[in-house]
Scaffold this motif. Sequence first.
Motif, PDB file in Angstrom:
ATOM      1  N   ASN A  36       9.493 -16.466  19.051  1.00  0.00           N
ATOM      2  CA  ASN A  36       8.784 -15.297  19.011  1.00  0.00           C
ATOM      3  C   ASN A  36       7.805 -15.131  17.941  1.00  0.00           C
ATOM      4  N   LEU A  37       8.105 -15.622  16.771  1.00  0.00           N
ATOM      5  CA  LEU A  37       7.140 -15.695  15.688  1.00  0.00           C
ATOM      6  C   LEU A  37       5.910 -16.326  15.776  1.00  0.00           C
ATOM      7  N   ALA A  38       5.954 -17.590  16.597  1.00  0.00           N
ATOM      8  CA  ALA A  38       4.780 -18.158  17.009  1.00  0.00           C
ATOM      9  C   ALA A  38       3.762 -17.391  17.841  1.00  0.00           C
ATOM     10  N   VAL A  39       4.274 -16.604  18.503  1.00  0.00           N
ATOM     11  CA  VAL A  39       3.410 -15.640  19.515  1.00  0.00           C
ATOM     12  C   VAL A  39       2.973 -14.489  18.637  1.00  0.00           C
ATOM     13  N   VAL A  40       3.872 -13.739  18.108  1.00  0.00           N
ATOM     14  CA  VAL A  40       3.697 -12.527  17.284  1.00  0.00           C
ATOM     15  C   VAL A  40       2.933 -12.573  15.947  1.00  0.00           C
ATOM     16  N   LEU A  41       3.019 -13.324  15.065  1.00  0.00           N
ATOM     17  CA  LEU A  41       2.476 -13.583  13.720  1.00  0.00           C
ATOM     18  C   LEU A  41       0.981 -13.327  14.070  1.00  0.00           C
ATOM     19  N   PRO A  42       0.286 -14.431  14.960  1.00  0.00           N
ATOM     20  CA  PRO A  42      -1.126 -14.370  15.043  1.00  0.00           C
ATOM     21  C   PRO A  42      -1.848 -13.085  15.610  1.00  0.00           C
ATOM     22  N   GLU A  43      -0.885 -12.393  16.136  1.00  0.00           N
ATOM     23  CA  GLU A  43      -1.582 -10.999  16.601  1.00  0.00           C
ATOM     24  C   GLU A  43      -1.594 -10.056  15.804  1.00  0.00           C
ATOM     25  N   LEU A  44      -0.900 -10.160  14.327  1.00  0.00           N
ATOM     26  CA  LEU A  44      -0.909  -9.203  13.389  1.00  0.00           C
ATOM     27  C   LEU A  44      -2.791  -8.914  13.004  1.00  0.00           C
ATOM     28  N   PRO A  45      -2.871  -7.712  12.608  1.00  0.00           N
ATOM     29  CA  PRO A  45      -4.320  -7.293  12.029  1.00  0.00           C
ATOM     30  C   PRO A  45      -3.923  -8.035  10.664  1.00  0.00           C
ATOM     31  N   GLU A  46      -5.311  -8.032  10.140  1.00  0.00           N
ATOM     32  CA  GLU A  46      -5.562  -8.478   8.693  1.00  0.00           C
ATOM     33  C   GLU A  46      -4.894  -7.520   7.691  1.00  0.00           C
ATOM     34  N   VAL A  47      -3.989  -7.859   6.997  1.00  0.00           N
ATOM     35  CA  VAL A  47      -3.272  -6.919   6.106  1.00  0.00           C
ATOM     36  C   VAL A  47      -3.317  -7.618   4.648  1.00  0.00           C
ATOM     37  N   HIS A  48      -2.777  -6.799   3.749  1.00  0.00           N
ATOM     38  CA  HIS A  48      -2.768  -7.311   2.409  1.00  0.00           C
ATOM     39  C   HIS A  48      -1.583  -8.476   2.191  1.00  0.00           C
ATOM     40  N   GLU A  49      -0.527  -8.195   2.956  1.00  0.00           N
ATOM     41  CA  GLU A  49       0.412  -9.435   2.991  1.00  0.00           C
ATOM     42  C   GLU A  49       1.688  -9.225   3.918  1.00  0.00           C
ATOM     43  N   VAL A  50       2.271 -10.330   4.496  1.00  0.00           N
ATOM     44  CA  VAL A  50       3.118 -10.527   5.540  1.00  0.00           C
ATOM     45  C   VAL A  50       4.443 -11.100   4.900  1.00  0.00           C
ATOM     46  N   ILE A  51       5.588 -10.484   4.525  1.00  0.00           N
ATOM     47  CA  ILE A  51       6.704 -11.247   4.328  1.00  0.00           C
ATOM     48  C   ILE A  51       7.532 -11.202   5.230  1.00  0.00           C
ATOM     49  N   LEU A  52       8.326 -12.613   5.443  1.00  0.00           N
ATOM     50  CA  LEU A  52       9.129 -12.738   6.194  1.00  0.00           C
ATOM     51  C   LEU A  52      10.441 -13.083   5.519  1.00  0.00           C
ATOM     52  N   VAL A  53      11.449 -12.422   5.910  1.00  0.00           N
ATOM     53  CA  VAL A  53      12.754 -12.529   5.219  1.00  0.00           C
ATOM     54  C   VAL A  53      13.747 -13.258   6.254  1.00  0.00           C
TER      55      VAL A  53
END
Length: 293
Positions: A36-53
Amino acid sequence: MSDAARSRGARSETKPDRPSDPRISVVVPALNEARNLAVVLPELPEVHEVILVDGGSLDGTVAAARQALPGIKVLTQTRRGKGNALAVGFAAVTGDVVVMFDADGSADPAEIPRFVEALVAGADFAKGSRFCAGGGSADITPVRRAGNAFLNGVVNHGFGTRFSDLCYGYNAFWTDLLPMLDLPDPAIPGRADGRMLWGDGFEIETLINCRFAAAGVRITEVPSVERLRIYGQSNLHAVSDGLRVLRTAGAERRRARTLQELRPRLPLATRTDAAGGSSTDGRVAPRRVRVAS
């Protein structure tokens, strides 16, 4: 004057230091969500930071996340449960705004600007809703819908709120409100008997809603369309987790009453609701404000 305008005016008086172009921190709890992350993460808009827990995934979740988004910050949660994962992520944010984002593909990354716009317009807490005008769900079952409606009623009655969607995890709020949540310290070890600490499980969304409501912050519901999970099965268990949410509502109401008794009593005229209007009991009444996409 519109609800959004009233909120904007109230915020400008109480939080003049909040930026109009905030840095966005997206916190993503994940357990075995590599595909799921392989699909979803590239779709995120440009942001300050993405934190995966990460919750101790065995399917290569961390490697998949780093491949999909090389600049992602990866943390490991310290105990079990979605609540603990979020607390770990919250403790690491460096942005002005926190966005809670599920890893399974059900949250649409394109909606993030809606939540941020609601905060900049004056809300303290932008609460996603599948059931207000413009929202929807391709994934909710009749059992979950009925359970959510019942739990909505319980919390709305107990806190004087008008939530339309209690059990939804797509939310955003200003980072300066984090101390108000008073979540379990991620550094505390897990219980010896294996049971989760209060706030560590799927009750986390309800706990956050209740604590913000009890604190009287300005809450705006933002329409959100829940998508189908892309791969795998949900870790949510409708009955057991629903009962935990019900217990959370009762426990948080008792907590709110206790804290209210400890605070100095204020004249009724000084208490305000979510939109800055007067209230006879100090409770928050979130406004359902449609934010342009």
